[in-house]
Motif scaffolding. Structure first.
Motif, mmCIF file in Angstrom:
data_model
loop_
_atom_site.group_PDB
_atom_site.id
_atom_site.type_symbol
_atom_site.label_atom_id
_atom_site.label_comp_id
_atom_site.label_asym_id
_atom_site.label_seq_id
_atom_site.Cartn_x
_atom_site.Cartn_y
_atom_site.Cartn_z
ATOM 1 N N ASP A 48 0.837 -1.188 0.000
ATOM 2 C CA ASP A 48 0.000 0.000 0.000
ATOM 3 C C ASP A 48 0.877 1.245 0.000
ATOM 4 O OD1 ASP A 48 -1.390 2.246 1.811
ATOM 5 O OD2 ASP A 48 -2.962 1.087 0.824
ATOM 6 N N ASN A 98 -10.585 -2.620 3.672
ATOM 7 C CA ASN A 98 -9.758 -1.917 2.715
ATOM 8 C C ASN A 98 -10.084 -2.397 1.322
ATOM 9 O OD1 ASN A 98 -7.771 -0.709 1.290
ATOM 10 N ND2 ASN A 98 -6.106 -1.866 2.171
ATOM 11 N N THR A 99 -10.759 -1.566 0.600
ATOM 12 C CA THR A 99 -11.073 -1.969 -0.760
ATOM 13 C C THR A 99 -10.007 -1.420 -1.675
ATOM 14 O OG1 THR A 99 -13.393 -1.827 -0.204
ATOM 15 C CG2 THR A 99 -12.839 -1.886 -2.536
ATOM 16 N N SER A 100 -9.282 -2.275 -2.269
ATOM 17 C CA SER A 100 -8.231 -1.809 -3.152
ATOM 18 C C SER A 100 -8.365 -2.472 -4.496
ATOM 19 C CB SER A 100 -6.878 -2.153 -2.538
ATOM 20 O OG SER A 100 -5.865 -1.950 -3.495
ATOM 21 N N PHE A 101 -8.590 -1.691 -5.500
ATOM 22 C CA PHE A 101 -8.677 -2.287 -6.813
ATOM 23 C C PHE A 101 -7.283 -2.533 -7.360
ATOM 24 C CE2 PHE A 101 -9.514 -2.834 -11.238
ATOM 25 C CZ PHE A 101 -10.778 -3.368 -11.272
ATOM 26 N N ASP A 102 -6.454 -1.558 -7.076
ATOM 27 C CA ASP A 102 -5.094 -1.665 -7.592
ATOM 28 C C ASP A 102 -4.231 -0.756 -6.753
ATOM 29 O OD1 ASP A 102 -2.975 -2.295 -9.097
ATOM 30 O OD2 ASP A 102 -3.718 -1.483 -10.961
ATOM 31 N N ASN A 103 -2.983 -1.035 -6.732
ATOM 32 C CA ASN A 103 -2.076 -0.125 -6.058
ATOM 33 C C ASN A 103 -1.290 0.627 -7.096
ATOM 34 O OD1 ASN A 103 -2.264 -0.090 -3.233
ATOM 35 N ND2 ASN A 103 -1.667 -2.222 -3.238
#
Lengths: 206, 367
Positions: A55, A109-114
């Motif tokens: 992250d 934690n919504t993460s589509f992409d870093n």
């Protein structure tokens, strides 16, 4: 030799001498010398934290804290290991603490992409209309790398650290042992295990 | 050598870490074992891909932030050394430091009367200024305005356009507020502004700090945001944030950029639609009940611009992921529904969080 041993084209030996001189100045209270060291290593430290934490924001915070901690502890630094190894050690420890803290808070934690490097950002890079084959290759490689990054993030922290230090930072087994404060045999077994896990996870995707 | 032993040593073989005898035995085995060779090739490819993962640039003001933190801790160190002189030396310094930190942290936190978090929308509570009430009507339609400013006596300057814009977003899919939460607008910031934005394109992203310094009329205010998670079922902890009063700041946005301007998070990303015939984004936005969509077609790109309501962004991302038809080309930031506070050197570190989000999606033709 790891990436960090060749910095600005200098050899490991020269590098250590230069760093030692700077560290001495920092120990005398020279903030400019500290900033010089920071400029030299901040990118590596940041990317190490990023690879472990996955992250950008967290990596930024941990990398900053690593340098602050180094500054506060520099009076106790005796140059037995290289400054970069020392920084890596601090960064790995802080990253681990961060992961433990994160587990306690159980963030959603919504993460589509870093974010990856900004060179990939501008839309002009993707001239999709003209060359579909090249675009496909770019997409496929990028896809593979994203899959690998996600797989690395799914590793247990002990395995993640060794894989990041070896396969991304390209440090030697001895350096890794020094940073993680484990013996060489443990480095070998953890790395083998980590790669086997990754290879199993990725066998259909990559 | 058997396959089982070979597999155990493949990693070390790849790194040239085996003794000569083992190295030779491995080579011999691999020559005659296609399966082990395949595994080695697979690991090699994987390691090569990892080698090629590109480095990411840290934020431009990284060094500045580090130096600031160092200066801050120096202040505390001087403070505690002063305390050492005053207090009996029988109390260890680290114990005094912890005690003082806890006291100070409690004092800082308790400056704001803290309301219980009960709803998953955003509620702001600021330190100074006239009070404005936020309440939510559980009976009304979910798109109802959640903000009601009660005092007509508030001058225009005192009314925060940010507050009303942010909280007038619909709360589709969220838990309804259960009771009123009080907040104030106006006031002067007592925390240093923390720039938590990430710069991906230096020529196009403007940090909040630069915006402030350019405009020079920084009306910063402390606020406490209580925000729920995307599912609407979790009540989060209280947070301390900095809220900027919006000014007319023009920002040029490029794909992959992410900024917060005028109290809206603005995000642009570029994607390729695998199936050109499906009006993927149109259907998706209709499903999410998003209105006021602007579509601009140029060259081989179709750009959508729209605003997602509070919490809508994560829903949007989830939907895109589920559909799997849209390949996002440009990196997208992690958007956390909740910020966090950390105690560092005795200070509470604020984060910035703002909703709703203005999104641009650029769909490139893939022919």
């Amino acid at each position: 030799m790891g990436k960090e041993n060749i910095v600005n084209g200098q050899s490991a030996g020269d590098n250590k001498a230069i760093d030692s001189a700077l560290i001495y100045k920092v120990q005398q209270g020279d903030r400019d010398a500290f900033n010089e060291l920071m400029l030299k290593y901040h990118r590596r430290v940041f990317n190490l934290a990023l690879r472990i934490l996955g992250d950008y924001t967290q990596a930024d915070e941990v990398a900053q804290d690593a340098f602050v901690r180094a500054y506060r502890a520099v009076s106790g630094f005796r140059c037995e290991c290289s400054f970069s190894t020392w920084m890596y050690r601090i960064t790995v420890n802080l990253s681990r603490n961060y992961i433990k803290k994160k587990r306690r808070f159980n963030h959603l934690n919504t993460s589509f992409d870093n974010p990856v490097q900004s060179n990939d950002c501008p839309n002009s890079k993707y001239d999709i209309g003209n060359n579909a084959a090249t675009a496909d290759k770019i997409l496929i490689d990028k896809e593979k790398q994203e899959i690998i990054e996600k797989a690395i993030q799914s590793l247990d922290e002990h395995f993640r650290s060794v894989v990041v230090l070896r396969d991304m930072e390209m440090l030697s087994y001895d350096e890794i042992a020094g940073i993680l404060s484990i013996n060489l045999g443990t480095v070998k077994s953890r790395l083998a295990r980590a790669r086997a896990i990754l290879q199993e996870k990725l066998k259909d995707a990559v | 050598m058997q396959c089982k032993e070979c597999r155990k040593l493949l990693s070390q073989f790849l790194d040239g870490q085996l003794e000569q005898g083992q190295q030779i035995a491995m080579k011999e085995h691999l020559k005659n074992c296609p399966e082990c060779s395949r595994v080695l090739d697979s690991i090699t490819e994987m390691v090569n891909l990892m080698h090629n993962i590109k480095e990411v640039s840290p934020p431009e003001d990284f060094a500045q932030k580090v130096n600031k933190k160092i200066d801050r801790t120096n202040v505390w160190q001087k403070f505690f050394s002063g305390l050492k002189i005053i207090f009996t030396p029988r109390i260890p310094a680290h114990v005094m430091a912890v005690a003082a930190t806890v006291v100070i942290a409690v004092v800082i936190v308790r400056q704001w009367p803290i309301k219980e978090t009960v709803y998953s929308g955003a509620a702001l509570h600021e330190k100074a200024g006239p009070a404005v009430q936020i309440s939510a009507d559980t009976e009304k339609n979910k798109s109802a305005d959640l903000v009601r400013t009660r005092q007509e006596s508030l001058s225009k300057d005192q009314r925060s356009p940010f507050i009303s814009k942010t909280l007038s977003a619909s709360s589709v899919g969220y838990a309804e507020p259960k009771k009123e939460v009080e907040y104030c607008s106006g006031g002067v910031c007592e925390f240093p502004l923390e720039d938590t934005l990430r710069k991906k394109d230096e020529s196009n992203l403007i940090s909040l700090k630069e915006q402030i310094s350019k405009k020079e009329n920084k009306q910063l205010s402390n606020a406490v945001i209580e925000t729920g998670a995307d599912s609407g079922s979790k009540i989060s902890e209280e947070r301390t944030i900095i809220v900027l009063k919006p000014k007319n700041i023009k920002v040029e946005l490029k794909p992959g950029n992410y900024i917060a301007a005028n109290q809206k998070q603005v995000m642009s990303f570029e994607a390729v639609q695998k199936n050109n015939e499906a009006l993927l984004i149109d259907n998706l936005l209709a499903e999410l009940n998003i209105k006021d969509i602007v579509k601009v077609k140029s060259d081989e790109r179709l750009k959508y611009s729209f605003t997602l309501p509070f919490g809508g962004f994560n829903k949007f991302l989830t939907k895109i992921k589920e559909l799997g038809e849209l390949k996002i080309l440009t990196p997208m930031p992690v958007l956390r529904p909740e910020a966090y506070t950390s105690i560092y050197g005795g200070m509470i570190r604020p984060q910035i969080l703002a909703e709703p989000i203005f999104v641009e999606v650029i769909i490139a033709d893939k022919r």
